[in-house]
Design a protein around this motif. Structure first.
Motif, PDB file in Angstrom:
ATOM      1  N   VAL A  42       0.689  -1.059  -0.107  1.00 32.32           N
ATOM      2  CA  VAL A  42      -0.101  -0.059  -0.039  1.00 32.32           C
ATOM      3  C   VAL A  42       0.736   1.329  -0.029  1.00 32.32           C
ATOM      4  O   VAL A  42       0.515   2.288  -1.098  1.00 32.32           O
ATOM      5  N   GLN A  45       2.329   1.611  -3.559  1.00 36.19           N
ATOM      6  CA  GLN A  45       1.429   1.782  -4.508  1.00 36.19           C
ATOM      7  C   GLN A  45       0.774   3.060  -4.445  1.00 36.19           C
ATOM      8  O   GLN A  45       0.282   3.707  -5.657  1.00 36.19           O
ATOM      9  N   LEU A  46       0.537   3.616  -3.256  1.00 38.36           N
ATOM     10  CA  LEU A  46      -0.575   4.658  -3.092  1.00 38.36           C
ATOM     11  C   LEU A  46       0.203   5.486  -2.073  1.00 38.36           C
ATOM     12  O   LEU A  46       0.335   7.029  -2.540  1.00 38.36           O
ATOM     13  N   ILE A 173      -6.044   0.223   0.078  1.00 35.80           N
ATOM     14  CA  ILE A 173      -6.172   1.495  -0.548  1.00 35.80           C
ATOM     15  C   ILE A 173      -7.870   1.818  -0.456  1.00 35.80           C
ATOM     16  O   ILE A 173      -8.377   3.077  -0.293  1.00 35.80           O
ATOM     17  N   GLU A 269      -7.369   8.211  -8.357  1.00 37.14           N
ATOM     18  CA  GLU A 269      -7.160   7.416  -7.269  1.00 37.14           C
ATOM     19  C   GLU A 269      -8.412   6.388  -7.458  1.00 37.14           C
ATOM     20  O   GLU A 269      -8.006   5.232  -7.132  1.00 37.14           O
ATOM     21  N   LEU A 273      -7.837   2.091  -7.831  1.00 37.75           N
ATOM     22  CA  LEU A 273      -8.682   1.358  -7.113  1.00 37.75           C
ATOM     23  C   LEU A 273      -9.498   0.179  -8.026  1.00 37.75           C
ATOM     24  O   LEU A 273      -9.260  -0.966  -7.641  1.00 37.75           O
ATOM     25  N   THR A 276      -6.752  -2.029  -9.489  1.00 38.04           N
ATOM     26  CA  THR A 276      -6.155  -3.033  -8.407  1.00 38.04           C
ATOM     27  C   THR A 276      -7.291  -4.091  -8.122  1.00 38.04           C
ATOM     28  O   THR A 276      -6.685  -5.084  -7.752  1.00 38.04           O
TER      29      THR A 276
END
Length: 416
Positions: A42, A45-46, A173, A269, A273, A276
């Motif tokens: 996490v 990735q973010l 996320i 964003e 998601l 993902t």
């Protein structure tokens, strides 16, 4: 409670573990990995990209590459060292459990500290220190497979490792988005979840019986590492794993920036998601099917090679047809290919370990092929992107790397 959790030690024969592990054991083991993947991926990735975009928006791509390069260097050194030390640890808590539990605590503390940083240097130092905890925890976790799981179950247990990977990212996320968490609170949340997920296995797992070994000196350690890599089967398996993981990491490391700068989507964003989740679903299905099927058929290489080729196809398609819809298709192929690859490859590598008494050390070397690529990939990707070659060349590189990894897999002759 199952005897494998409560007995003081589990005997192991010269041919490896014989008694199968239970569903309860597998569930607890899988839960550890769920927390582990969330805490590791996490941020990658973010959270780290968002944090660096706030700190230094103009140089975010280069900054992210440097943060990961520094942490990758730490992992490169720490993984085999922690593995070698784990093999020789002696304490009442258990050599695997001590490294898993202690590593998880350091890992969680580093995650929290990273969330508090407001400079690129601070993020770099904090995240690099976090990798020490990750390496220690990995040493204990992966050695448990060779210690405790019979060969006929290793595809299943490998699925229990990599099945939770994308799920951990999606859940993490989604929670950050649902609760509109600040960076510091998001880091704190996943650190807490890491500890919660690790506790059941840490407290209830019991060690296998093992022979005492001498304390490991630096010269002995270096010699031992070199001896492992001289083993032909081990070296080919390591090379294949390194390339396929690097290809996958190149394809996913700048997912958020690709949506923002490459595709210029209106809500990056939410799109992140979405892709993902697609990656997750494909990965879960492929992981479950490939791991169990490879156990039943007694074959590993064909599954590993085909899974690598799926990832190669994803890279080539996205390079040729860059769009949000193709990104979704590529995510399904990438997720399915990676899930199947890691599920079966983990089983394959446990069958090419050179020495039964140095499993953690040898798996530590193998784990370089899984954990260093996510740190190295942003550096390589940033050079490709900032040099003007752009995302199409980046994704073509993904295809080439995964395809070569598939070829290298067939150089492993001792495993069907």
């Amino acid at each position: 409670m199952s005897t494998e959790f409560t007995s003081s030690a589990v005997a192991i024969s010269s041919h490896g573990p014989a008694a199968p592990v239970s569903r309860r054991w597998t569930a607890a083991f899988s839960l550890v990995w769920f927390g582990y993947w969330m805490a590791n991926l996490v941020p990658l990735q973010l959270l780290l990209p968002q944090q660096l975009q706030l700190i230094d928006p103009e140089h975010k791509v280069t900054d992210f590459a440097l943060v990961n390069a520094a942490s990758g260097l730490v992992v490169l050194i720490a993984l085999p060292v922690c593995g070698a030390l784990c093999d020789r640890s002696r304490n009442r808590f258990g050599r695997r459990r001590a490294w898993l539990g202690g590593g998880a605590l350091v890992f969680a503390a580093g995650v929290v500290i990273t969330g508090e940083q407001t400079t690129v240097l601070g993020v770099t130092v904090a995240w690099s220190a976090t990798m020490l905890g990750l390496s220690a925890a990995t040493a204990g976790l992966t050695a448990v497979i060779a210690d405790r799981v019979p060969e006929r179950q290793r595809g299943l247990i490998s699925s229990a490792i990599y099945g939770p990977q994308a799920l951990g990212v999606v859940v993490g996320i989604a929670m950050v988005a649902a609760f509109s968490l600040s960076a510091a609170r998001a880091y704190l949340l996943i650190a807490v979840l890491l500890i919660v997920c690790a506790l059941p296995f840490v407290f209830f797992y019991r060690e296998v019986a093992h022979q005492a070994q001498h304390v490991l000196g630096l010269r002995t350690m270096v010699t031992s590492l070199g001896r492992s890599l001289k083993n032909r089967e081990f070296a080919w398996a390591f090379g294949a794993r390194l390339l396929v993981n690097l290809a996958n990491s190149l394809g996913t490391c700048y997912a958020l920036y690709f949506l923002i700068d490459g595709l210029q989507v209106s809500d990056p964003e939410t799109s992140l998601l979405l892709i993902t989740v697609v990656y997750l679903v494909a990965g879960l299905v492929a992981t479950a099917i490939a791991g169990v099927l490879s156990d039943r058929l007694g074959r590993r290489r064909i599954f590993v090679a085909l899974a690598a080729l799926l990832q190669a196809l994803a890279g080539f398609l996205l390079a040729a047809f860059p769009s949000l819809s193709m990104d979704i298709v590529a995510s399904a192929l990438m997720g399915g290919g990676f899930g199947a690859y890691m599920a079966v490859d983990q089983a394959l590598i446990t069958q090419v370990l050179p020495d039964a008494e140095s499993r953690a050390k040898d798996l530590g070397i193998m784990n370089i092929g899984a954990l260093v690529p996510p740190a190295l990939a942003p550096l390589i990707a940033s050079v490709i992107i900032t040099s003007g070659l752009g995302y199409p060349v980046l994704f073509a590189t993904v295809g080439v790397g995964a395809a070569i990894g598939a070829v290298l897999t067939y150089q492993v002759r001792s495993v069907r």
